[in-house]
Motif scaffolding. Structure first.
Motif: not given
Length: 807
Positions: A299-306, A586-595
């Motif tokens: 999820h592109s915002k995984f580090n904010e989501l959790i 639209k995929l550009k709006e959802f980058p994979i978290p680098e870490k």
């Protein structure tokens, strides 16, 4: 046989609560209020079917986004219930209405595994519906099917009227509108199907093969997602809040059908996920939550989501499950933070043990990643680890299997560095080539090869590992069905008629039946599981919009060259054919978290001092008599959480609420008056309004009557004057009297029980026994023992009880 007589005999069946509308959040719309009626079926047992998130979504969409259609549910009964229905000549019925399945307009099956195909036929048979579409007249429902299995709909085509290929949310609403039109215009079934075939994603076998484009639900609109799902009272496999955080996966694991079938990639925002989680908790009171996806850490915002989700879960004592975490780059410290509420096991899925084979299947994971994570988890106190592997993969050699056993030894070696008992488990499935994957042309290994690999792992793996292997015969059947054509439909029907059913359950699976069916139809099993040539037509070639054959062939070639294909969001579009140009952009709006890296603020340890107690009085009547004590505990736990009752919790790793139902009531017994005592960590005064709110959502027949505040150490058990049982049936009056004056008798478990000291008084007349029981040392005479002594049981008599308390 009417419904009341039918219900009375349900005590003969195991878990009778699974077959009655004893759930919270049921739709309050009667069968006759809406002209279009769907019934959805996940063709497996209730505890499996009720865990299916897709069914909950469609149930919500039909019931809440239309005002003219309703949706009810049915599941495959267990064998004892199947026999009971046949014996009583009672057709299979919808849970909500208790009306026969065949009275509905649509019967829709959700198909996620080929091993439920015989279950589909069993549901039709129990519903008194002909198996083949060609034998069903206007009086029978439209039989439809959806789910990943329908990417190859050919095998089931003789039995299904209409397939929904792809996402079903919008298609189901359109089908409902067409059915409304059919009824208004008095159209035939044929005319309905001719109109339905124009909908995206709809395939109608009787109208011939034609190109069918997979339906795609764009945007994951929030209004299409259930925030007030049906909450079961009986135990199910995955009983928790489920929030679909994203749909689709671009990792491209070459064995994974879901990864290709659910494209394009879509995700929900952090705010929307937390909003759905919050609303669902308020409507359910669940103790656990899960973020549904194929790879949640992508999820592109995984580090904010959790952190956002954990903040909410910590405040409400909700355990969070992330079942699809990507191992590569995962920090073990995060696992510890994720399990602050409920600490269970941690799952790692390497799939293959060698770097070479992981490149073949496009699994971006090194042995260093695996062992580093294992070491970190053990170092931080984790004691339960599960691992998942696949055997029989394309290009697999003996060295890969040897390396698998070697990897288990390396994991075991790490575990020995740390104190404490370790629980290590490894599960092994057998690779099955699936439609619309790069491996759809590959062979399935023979049973002999599979057994040889399994035997090697068993012999060479560390003894401390608990090993579980998927039965090779079941995997073989799955491989035959998933790529099957019209000829395989004959095998399916024949196997069913010979008794095949519940094939995904090892205790019910009968491979000999299937062997007989294959032989009689004249199908060569070895030929069918062999490698397919790339130029031969495949049964599912007419399905479009999933991923292109050109892309799959390219991926297959890369597999044999041992080359990885990175996620599209890392290197750009690979041209799989599943996405529109807008979706690619639209995929550009959802980058994979680098870490995978976030921090959670320290959570102050929650204290739950005993401040007060409250006693609730309740009754259990009608259908609710079929709920067990554990079921009632489950219902009350969620009611108290849902309405914010400050219940005291106990337990370090898996905290549980502190309350008790006095003198626990057996399944099958009705009651006028029962008592539950609840320990509170804050002062709390219940009022009549609270009782009304409780009762507005409780299952039918389960009702709170009043509440009484107690002192911290007070219990009403000491104030129970007597427990009255009233039993109705025909009895030998003399024998009953002799039993009740006996000093002691041997109970149904063979132990001696004092009788007369527990009996305060009794009266026996024709057809009625009334027992007045004493409470001695916190217990009473077990009513099931008494029924045993008089030659009865709870399935043959009517029993009601009442606890009498002096306040």
């Amino acid at each position: 046989m009417n419904v009341k007589e039918f219900e009375k005999e349900l005590m003969k069946i195991s878990k009778p609560g699974s077959y009655l509308p004893l759930e919270m959040n049921l739709l309050n719309v009667s069968f006759d209020e809406r002209p279009v009626r769907f019934i959805l079926c996940y063709p497996d047992l209730y505890e499996i079917g009720m865990s299916h998130a897709g069914g909950k979504i469609l149930y919500h969409v039909i019931n809440n986004l239309t005002d003219f259609a309703l949706c009810h549910r049915v599941y495959l009964p267990k064998p004892d219930m199947q026999a009971f229905l046949k014996e009583k000549k009672f057709p299979l019925y919808a849970l909500e209405s208790m009306k026969p399945v065949k009275d509905y307009d649509f019967l829709g099956f959700s198909l996620l595994t080929e091993l439920v195909y015989t279950n589909v036929l069993k549901v039709l048979e129990l519903s008194h519906i002909p198996l083949r579409a060609s034998e069903r007249g206007e009086e029978f429902p439209i039989i439809q099917a959806g789910g990943t299995c329908t990417l190859n709909p050919v095998l089931l085509s003789p039995f299904i009227d209409l397939f929904v290929i792809g996402d079903g949310e919008e298609v189901m609403v359109e089908l409902a509108r067409l059915m409304k039109e059919k009824k208004e215009l008095n159209l035939s079934k044929r005319e309905f199907l001719e109109r339905a075939v124009d909908l995206e994603g709809v395939y109608v076998p009787s109208l011939g093969k034609r190109p069918v484009k997979k339906a795609v639900f764009h945007g994951l609109k929030k209004e299409f997602y259930p925030v007030s799902p049906v909450v079961p009272s009986v135990e199910i496999v995955h009983d928790r809040i489920v929030v679909e955080a994203m749909r689709g996966c671009l990792r491209g694991c070459r064995y994974c059908q879901a990864g290709f079938a659910y494209r394009p990639y879509r995700e929900r925002s952090v705010d929307e996920i937390v909003s759905i989680l919050g609303e669902t908790f308020e409507n359910t009171g669940y103790e656990e939550a899960s973020l549904l996806s194929l790879s949640i850490s992508d999820h592109s915002k995984f580090n904010e989501l959790i952190p956002s989700v954990m903040k909410f879960c910590n405040a409400r004592m909700i355990g969070l499950s992330l079942p699809s975490m990507r191992v590569k780059g995962f920090n073990p410290d995060l696992a510890t933070q994720l399990m602050r509420i409920r600490k269970s096991s941690f799952t790692i899925a390497p799939e293959a043990a060698t770097e070479r084979l992981r490149k073949v299947i496009n699994k971006d994971l090194s042995e260093e990643d695996i062992l580093s994570l294992v070491d970190g988890l053990f170092e931080r106190g984790w004691s339960k680890l599960k691992f998942y592997f696949m055997i029989g993969l394309p290009t697999e050699t003996d060295k890969d299997i040897e390396a698998l056993a070697g990897l288990l030894w390396k994991i075991y070696g790490i575990s020995r560095k740390y104190k404490g008992r370790k629980h290590l488990a490894a599960g092994f499935s057998i690779f099955v080539p699936k439609p619309f994957t790069p491996f759809q042309w590959e062979r399935f290994i023979s049973l002999e090869e599979a057994r040889k690999k399994i035997d090697y792992i068993k012999e060479h793996a560390p003894r401390s590992f608990k090993l579980r292997f998927h039965a090779p015969e079941m995997s073989l059947l799955e491989a035959l069905l998933t790529r099957g054509d019209e000829k395989m439909a004959e095998v399916l029907e024949m196997a069913f008629k010979y008794g095949a059913c519940l094939d995904s359950w090892e205790e019910h699976f009968r491979f000999d039946i299937w062997q007989r069916a294959f032989k009689e139809v004249g199908i060569d099993i070895e030929k069918e599981i062999g490698e397919k040539t790339i130029d031969e037509p495949l049964p599912w070639d007419f399905i479009k919009g999933v991923v292109s054959k050109k892309f799959l062939l390219k991926e297959r070639e890369k597999a044999y060259r041992e080359e990885r294909t990175p996620d599209c969001r890392i290197v750009g579009c690979h041209g799989c054919g599943a996405c529109t140009s807008d979706e690619i952009t639209k995929l550009k709006e959802f980058p994979i978290p680098e870490k995978v890296e976030f921090s959670l603020p320290p959570v102050k340890k929650r204290e739950f001092p005993l401040v007060a107690k409250v006693a609730f009085f309740f009754e259990k009547k009608g259908k609710s008599r079929f709920l067990s004590l554990l079921d009632i505990n489950r219902v009350f736990t969620r009611i108290f959480r849902r309405f914010g009752i400050p219940v005291k919790y106990q337990g370090r790793f898996n905290p549980h609420p502190r309350f008790s139902i006095l003198l626990g009531i057996p399944t099958g017994v009705e009651s006028k008056n029962e008592i539950i005592e609840v320990e509170l960590y804050e002062e709390f005064t219940p009022d009549n309004g609270l009782i009304e709110r409780f009762n507005s959502v409780l299952p039918e027949g389960l009702r709170f009557k009043k509440a009484v505040s107690l002192g911290k150490k007070e219990s009403l058990l000491k104030k129970v004057k007597e427990v009255i049982y009233r039993i109705e049936d025909d009895f030998d009056i003399g024998m009953v009297k002799d039993i009740l004056v006996s000093q002691e008798l041997k109970n149904r478990k063979g132990k001696m029980v004092q009788v007369s000291p527990l009996v305060a008084d009794f009266s026996v007349s024709k057809g009625i026994i009334e027992l007045h029981l004493n409470v001695v040392n916190g217990r009473i005479l077990n009513i099931q023992d008494f029924l045993f002594w008089i030659g009865k049981d709870l399935s043959s008599v009517s029993v009601e009880r009442e606890i009498v308390v002096g306040l």
